[in-house]
Design a protein around this motif. Structure first.
Motif, PDB file in Angstrom:
ATOM      1  N   MET A  75       0.830  -1.208   0.000  1.00  0.00           N
ATOM      2  CA  MET A  75       0.000   0.000   0.000  1.00  0.00           C
ATOM      3  C   MET A  75       0.862   1.255   0.000  1.00  0.00           C
ATOM      4  SD  MET A  75      -2.936  -1.262   2.690  1.00  0.00           S
ATOM      5  CE  MET A  75      -3.858   0.262   2.684  1.00  0.00           C
ATOM      6  N   GLY A  76       1.983   1.220   0.705  1.00  0.00           N
ATOM      7  CA  GLY A  76       2.882   2.365   0.707  1.00  0.00           C
ATOM      8  C   GLY A  76       3.533   2.594  -0.641  1.00  0.00           C
ATOM      9  N   LEU A  77       3.792   1.502  -1.355  1.00  0.00           N
ATOM     10  CA  LEU A  77       4.424   1.629  -2.666  1.00  0.00           C
ATOM     11  C   LEU A  77       3.465   2.140  -3.735  1.00  0.00           C
ATOM     12  CD1 LEU A  77       6.404  -1.751  -2.674  1.00  0.00           C
ATOM     13  CD2 LEU A  77       7.384   0.536  -2.447  1.00  0.00           C
ATOM     14  N   GLY A  78       2.195   1.773  -3.626  1.00  0.00           N
ATOM     15  CA  GLY A  78       1.285   2.047  -4.736  1.00  0.00           C
ATOM     16  C   GLY A  78       0.470   3.314  -4.646  1.00  0.00           C
ATOM     17  N   SER A  79       0.384   3.935  -3.470  1.00  0.00           N
ATOM     18  CA  SER A  79      -0.577   5.019  -3.293  1.00  0.00           C
ATOM     19  C   SER A  79      -0.034   6.404  -3.603  1.00  0.00           C
ATOM     20  CB  SER A  79      -1.092   5.006  -1.846  1.00  0.00           C
ATOM     21  OG  SER A  79      -0.009   5.189  -0.941  1.00  0.00           O
ATOM     22  N   ILE A  80       1.267   6.608  -3.507  1.00  0.00           N
ATOM     23  CA  ILE A  80       1.803   7.965  -3.487  1.00  0.00           C
ATOM     24  C   ILE A  80       1.657   8.690  -4.816  1.00  0.00           C
ATOM     25  CG2 ILE A  80       4.123   7.202  -4.081  1.00  0.00           C
ATOM     26  CD1 ILE A  80       3.095  10.050  -1.670  1.00  0.00           C
ATOM     27  N   GLY A  81       1.732   7.968  -5.924  1.00  0.00           N
ATOM     28  CA  GLY A  81       1.661   8.622  -7.231  1.00  0.00           C
ATOM     29  C   GLY A  81       0.373   9.393  -7.432  1.00  0.00           C
ATOM     30  N   GLY A  82      -0.734   8.778  -7.080  1.00  0.00           N
ATOM     31  CA  GLY A  82      -2.016   9.462  -7.257  1.00  0.00           C
ATOM     32  C   GLY A  82      -2.190  10.629  -6.314  1.00  0.00           C
ATOM     33  N   VAL A  83      -1.580  10.560  -5.121  1.00  0.00           N
ATOM     34  CA  VAL A  83      -1.758  11.616  -4.125  1.00  0.00           C
ATOM     35  C   VAL A  83      -1.041  12.894  -4.544  1.00  0.00           C
ATOM     36  CG1 VAL A  83      -1.212  12.304  -1.762  1.00  0.00           C
ATOM     37  CG2 VAL A  83      -2.192  10.050  -2.211  1.00  0.00           C
ATOM     38  N   VAL A  84       0.231  12.793  -4.945  1.00  0.00           N
ATOM     39  CA  VAL A  84       0.993  14.010  -5.267  1.00  0.00           C
ATOM     40  C   VAL A  84       0.452  14.700  -6.510  1.00  0.00           C
ATOM     41  CG1 VAL A  84       3.078  13.178  -4.137  1.00  0.00           C
ATOM     42  CG2 VAL A  84       2.721  12.685  -6.566  1.00  0.00           C
ATOM     43  N   GLU A  85      -0.290  13.985  -7.335  1.00  0.00           N
ATOM     44  CA  GLU A  85      -0.878  14.592  -8.526  1.00  0.00           C
ATOM     45  C   GLU A  85      -2.329  15.016  -8.328  1.00  0.00           C
ATOM     46  OE1 GLU A  85       0.704  15.388 -11.242  1.00  0.00           O
ATOM     47  OE2 GLU A  85       2.601  14.532 -10.528  1.00  0.00           O
ATOM     48  N   SER A  86      -2.881  14.749  -7.139  1.00  0.00           N
ATOM     49  CA  SER A  86      -4.285  15.079  -6.916  1.00  0.00           C
ATOM     50  C   SER A  86      -4.489  16.594  -6.829  1.00  0.00           C
ATOM     51  CB  SER A  86      -4.788  14.426  -5.625  1.00  0.00           C
ATOM     52  OG  SER A  86      -4.136  14.982  -4.504  1.00  0.00           O
ATOM     53  N   PRO A  87      -5.584  17.124  -7.341  1.00  0.00           N
ATOM     54  CA  PRO A  87      -5.821  18.575  -7.311  1.00  0.00           C
ATOM     55  C   PRO A  87      -5.800  19.161  -5.905  1.00  0.00           C
ATOM     56  CG  PRO A  87      -7.342  17.504  -8.825  1.00  0.00           C
ATOM     57  CD  PRO A  87      -6.642  16.409  -8.078  1.00  0.00           C
ATOM     58  N   ARG A  88      -6.356  18.441  -4.932  1.00  0.00           N
ATOM     59  CA  ARG A  88      -6.421  18.986  -3.578  1.00  0.00           C
ATOM     60  C   ARG A  88      -5.030  19.106  -2.966  1.00  0.00           C
ATOM     61  NH1 ARG A  88      -8.451  22.724  -0.617  1.00  0.00           N
ATOM     62  NH2 ARG A  88      -8.777  22.156   1.582  1.00  0.00           N
ATOM     63  N   PHE A  89      -4.192  18.113  -3.176  1.00  0.00           N
ATOM     64  CA  PHE A  89      -2.813  18.175  -2.675  1.00  0.00           C
ATOM     65  C   PHE A  89      -2.078  19.342  -3.322  1.00  0.00           C
ATOM     66  CE2 PHE A  89       1.692  17.182  -3.007  1.00  0.00           C
ATOM     67  CZ  PHE A  89       2.016  16.768  -1.722  1.00  0.00           C
ATOM     68  N   GLN A  90      -2.238  19.504  -4.603  1.00  0.00           N
ATOM     69  CA  GLN A  90      -1.571  20.596  -5.307  1.00  0.00           C
ATOM     70  C   GLN A  90      -2.071  21.957  -4.812  1.00  0.00           C
ATOM     71  OE1 GLN A  90       0.879  20.524  -7.739  1.00  0.00           O
ATOM     72  NE2 GLN A  90       1.071  18.328  -7.396  1.00  0.00           N
ATOM     73  N   GLU A  91      -3.360  22.043  -4.512  1.00  0.00           N
ATOM     74  CA  GLU A  91      -3.935  23.305  -4.029  1.00  0.00           C
ATOM     75  C   GLU A  91      -3.427  23.648  -2.629  1.00  0.00           C
ATOM     76  OE1 GLU A  91      -8.322  25.063  -2.723  1.00  0.00           O
ATOM     77  OE2 GLU A  91      -8.197  23.235  -3.937  1.00  0.00           O
ATOM     78  N   ILE A  92      -3.408  22.654  -1.725  1.00  0.00           N
ATOM     79  CA  ILE A  92      -2.991  22.917  -0.347  1.00  0.00           C
ATOM     80  C   ILE A  92      -1.532  23.361  -0.296  1.00  0.00           C
ATOM     81  CG2 ILE A  92      -2.542  21.819   1.887  1.00  0.00           C
ATOM     82  CD1 ILE A  92      -4.987  20.078   1.413  1.00  0.00           C
ATOM     83  N   TYR A  93      -0.700  22.744  -1.091  1.00  0.00           N
ATOM     84  CA  TYR A  93       0.740  23.029  -1.034  1.00  0.00           C
ATOM     85  C   TYR A  93       1.203  23.940  -2.179  1.00  0.00           C
ATOM     86  CZ  TYR A  93       0.809  19.613   2.679  1.00  0.00           C
ATOM     87  OH  TYR A  93       0.571  18.958   3.861  1.00  0.00           O
ATOM     88  N   ILE A 205      -0.628  -3.175  -3.309  1.00  0.00           N
ATOM     89  CA  ILE A 205      -0.588  -2.143  -4.350  1.00  0.00           C
ATOM     90  C   ILE A 205      -1.962  -2.000  -4.999  1.00  0.00           C
ATOM     91  CG2 ILE A 205       0.398  -1.567  -6.606  1.00  0.00           C
ATOM     92  CD1 ILE A 205       2.991  -2.912  -5.686  1.00  0.00           C
ATOM     93  N   LEU A 206      -2.611  -3.128  -5.279  1.00  0.00           N
ATOM     94  CA  LEU A 206      -3.943  -3.084  -5.880  1.00  0.00           C
ATOM     95  C   LEU A 206      -4.941  -2.409  -4.944  1.00  0.00           C
ATOM     96  CD1 LEU A 206      -5.730  -3.946  -8.270  1.00  0.00           C
ATOM     97  CD2 LEU A 206      -6.118  -6.123  -7.089  1.00  0.00           C
ATOM     98  N   ILE A 207      -4.863  -2.705  -3.645  1.00  0.00           N
ATOM     99  CA  ILE A 207      -5.758  -2.060  -2.679  1.00  0.00           C
ATOM    100  C   ILE A 207      -5.542  -0.550  -2.683  1.00  0.00           C
ATOM    101  CG2 ILE A 207      -6.246  -1.802  -0.214  1.00  0.00           C
ATOM    102  CD1 ILE A 207      -5.675  -4.795   0.093  1.00  0.00           C
ATOM    103  N   SER A 208      -4.281  -0.125  -2.753  1.00  0.00           N
ATOM    104  CA  SER A 208      -4.000   1.317  -2.759  1.00  0.00           C
ATOM    105  C   SER A 208      -4.584   1.997  -4.003  1.00  0.00           C
ATOM    106  CB  SER A 208      -2.497   1.556  -2.686  1.00  0.00           C
ATOM    107  OG  SER A 208      -1.847   1.196  -3.890  1.00  0.00           O
ATOM    108  N   TYR A 209      -4.594   1.290  -5.125  1.00  0.00           N
ATOM    109  CA  TYR A 209      -5.191   1.860  -6.337  1.00  0.00           C
ATOM    110  C   TYR A 209      -6.700   2.049  -6.150  1.00  0.00           C
ATOM    111  CZ  TYR A 209      -0.855   0.943  -8.925  1.00  0.00           C
ATOM    112  OH  TYR A 209       0.437   0.939  -9.365  1.00  0.00           O
ATOM    113  N   PHE A 210      -7.335   1.061  -5.533  1.00  0.00           N
ATOM    114  CA  PHE A 210      -8.776   1.177  -5.290  1.00  0.00           C
ATOM    115  C   PHE A 210      -9.077   2.308  -4.307  1.00  0.00           C
ATOM    116  CE2 PHE A 210      -9.237  -3.231  -6.950  1.00  0.00           C
ATOM    117  CZ  PHE A 210     -10.283  -2.990  -7.839  1.00  0.00           C
ATOM    118  N   ILE A 211      -8.235   2.460  -3.282  1.00  0.00           N
ATOM    119  CA  ILE A 211      -8.440   3.555  -2.326  1.00  0.00           C
ATOM    120  C   ILE A 211      -8.306   4.900  -3.035  1.00  0.00           C
ATOM    121  CG2 ILE A 211      -7.499   4.693  -0.275  1.00  0.00           C
ATOM    122  CD1 ILE A 211      -6.764   1.940   0.795  1.00  0.00           C
ATOM    123  N   ASN A 212      -7.282   5.049  -3.864  1.00  0.00           N
ATOM    124  CA  ASN A 212      -7.116   6.288  -4.624  1.00  0.00           C
ATOM    125  C   ASN A 212      -8.310   6.536  -5.540  1.00  0.00           C
ATOM    126  OD1 ASN A 212      -4.677   6.821  -3.464  1.00  0.00           O
ATOM    127  ND2 ASN A 212      -3.439   6.406  -5.276  1.00  0.00           N
TER     128      ASN A 212
END
Length: 285
Positions: A75-93, A205-212
Motif C-alpha cells: 500500500m505504501g508503494l502504490g498510493s503515493i503517485g495518485g496523491v501528489v498529482e491530486s488537485p487537492r494536494f496541489q492546491e494545499i501546497y 498495491i492493488l488495494i491502494s489503487y482502489f483507495i485512490n
C-alpha cells in the motif's frame, strides 16, 4: 593360537543444555527415538498421522507473516503517485513542483536502503521477531503521521520525513520477513511460503489503487488517507510478530535449543524428524 579382540566405540551426539530444558530431555540425538516413543516391548509407538487440518493449520501460521507484511508495504508503494498529482494536494501546497513530488515519492525507497542495511545486524543480534516488530512500529508511526492532515496541516518536510521512516520499515520488512518465513516454514513448502510476500505486496498495491480511485475524486480533503492508511494496516503485523514464533535457527544460534525444538514441533509434521533438523542447524552454525 592367537585370539583377536575388536573394540567398537560409539559416539553420541548431544545438544547444549539450556535453562528452558534443564533435564536435556528435549534434546535427544536425532538417531535415537525419544523415551516416550517406545512401547513396553521396545518397538516405536505409532505417532499421530499428519491430517489435512493439521497441515493447513501449520501452513496458515507460516502464511500469516507474508500476508501481514506484504499488504501494508504494498500500500505504501502504490498510493503515493495518485496523491501528489491530486488537485487537492496541489492546491494545499501551492503547486510545489516536480522537485518536491520526486522527493516525496523517493523518500520511501531511500529509507528502504537504510532499513535493508540495518536488517542483517538487527535480525542476527536481537532476533528475527525484533526486526518484524521494528518494521510494524516504523510503518505504523510513519502512516499515522501521514494521517495528520485530516486534523491539521503539516509541511512537505514532515510528509517527506514520514515517508522516509516508513521506507526504513519497508526495507527492514522485506529483508527480515523473507528470512523468518523460510526458517519457520516446512522444507517442502518453503518456496511457496516465501513467494507469498510478493503476492501480498501486489495485493497491497492493488488495494491502494482502489483507495485512490474511491477517495481522491469523492473525498478530496481525505487525500492523506490514501498514503496514511498503511499505518493502520501494519497493526496485525505487529500483533503477529509479538505473539508469533521466533526463528528456530536464531534460537539455536543463541543456545536456546529447547525453545528451538518447541517451535519446530509446533510447525512441523509428526512424521518430520525435528532432531535431524536441529542437527542440520547445528552443523550449519
Amino acid at each position: 593360537m592367537m585370539t583377536m579382540t575388536t573394540t567398537t566405540t560409539t559416539t553420541t551426539t548431544t545438544y547444549p543444555m539450556h535453562s528452558h530444558d534443564p533435564g536435556n530431555r528435549l534434546l535427544a540425538p536425532s538417531s535415537s527415538p525419544s523415551p516416550g516413543s517406545l512401547q513396553a516391548g521396545g518397538a516405536p509407538a505409532p505417532g499421530p498421522r499428519w491430517g489435512t487440518s493439521e497441515l493447513w493449520r501449520s501452513l496458515l501460521t507460516c502464511s500469516l507473516l507474508p500476508c501481514f507484511t506484504g499488504i501494508p508495504l504494498g500500500m505504501g508503494l502504490g498510493s503515493i503517485g495518485g496523491v501528489v498529482e491530486s488537485p487537492r494536494f496541489q492546491e494545499i501546497y501551492h503547486h510545489p513542483g516536480e522537485t518536491w513530488a520526486q522527493l516525496i515519492v523517493g523518500a520511501l525507497p531511500l529509507g528502504g536502503i537504510i532499513g535493508s542495511i540495518a536488517a542483517g545486524w538487527l535480525a542476527d543480534t536481537h532476533g528475527r521477531r525484533a526486526g518484524v516488530i521494528a518494521t510494524a512500529s516504523l510503518v505504523f508511526f510513519g502512516g499515522c503521521t501521514l494521517l495528520l492532515p485530516l486534523v491539521t496541516k503539516i509541511s512537505l518536510g514532515v510528509i517527506f520525513s514520514a515517508r522516509f521512516v516508513t521506507g526504513v520499515g519497508t526495507g527492514l520488512g522485506y529483508s527480515v520477513v523473507y528470512t523468518l518465513s523460510a526458517e519457520l516454514a516446512p522444507v517442502a513448502y518453503r518456496g511457496r511460503i516465501q513467494t507469498l510476500v510478493q503476492v501480498f505486496t501486489t495485493v497491497g498495491i492493488l488495494i491502494s489503487y482502489f483507495i485512490n480511485f474511491i477517495v481522491l475524486p469523492n473525498y478530496p480533503n481525505a487525500w492523506c488517507a490514501s498514503i496514511g492508511v498503511q499505518g493502520l494496516a501494519a497493526i496485525p503485523l505487529g500483533i503477529f510478530a509479538y505473539y508469533g514464533p521466533e526463528s528456530p535457527r536464531w534460537l539455536a544460534s543463541a543456545g536456546q535449543w529447547g525453545r528451538a525444538a518447541s517451535v519446530l514441533r509446533t510447525l512441523r509434521t509428526p512424521d518430520d524428524d525435528v532432531w535431524a533438523e536441529l542437527e542440520r542447524i547445528r552443523m550449519d552454525d
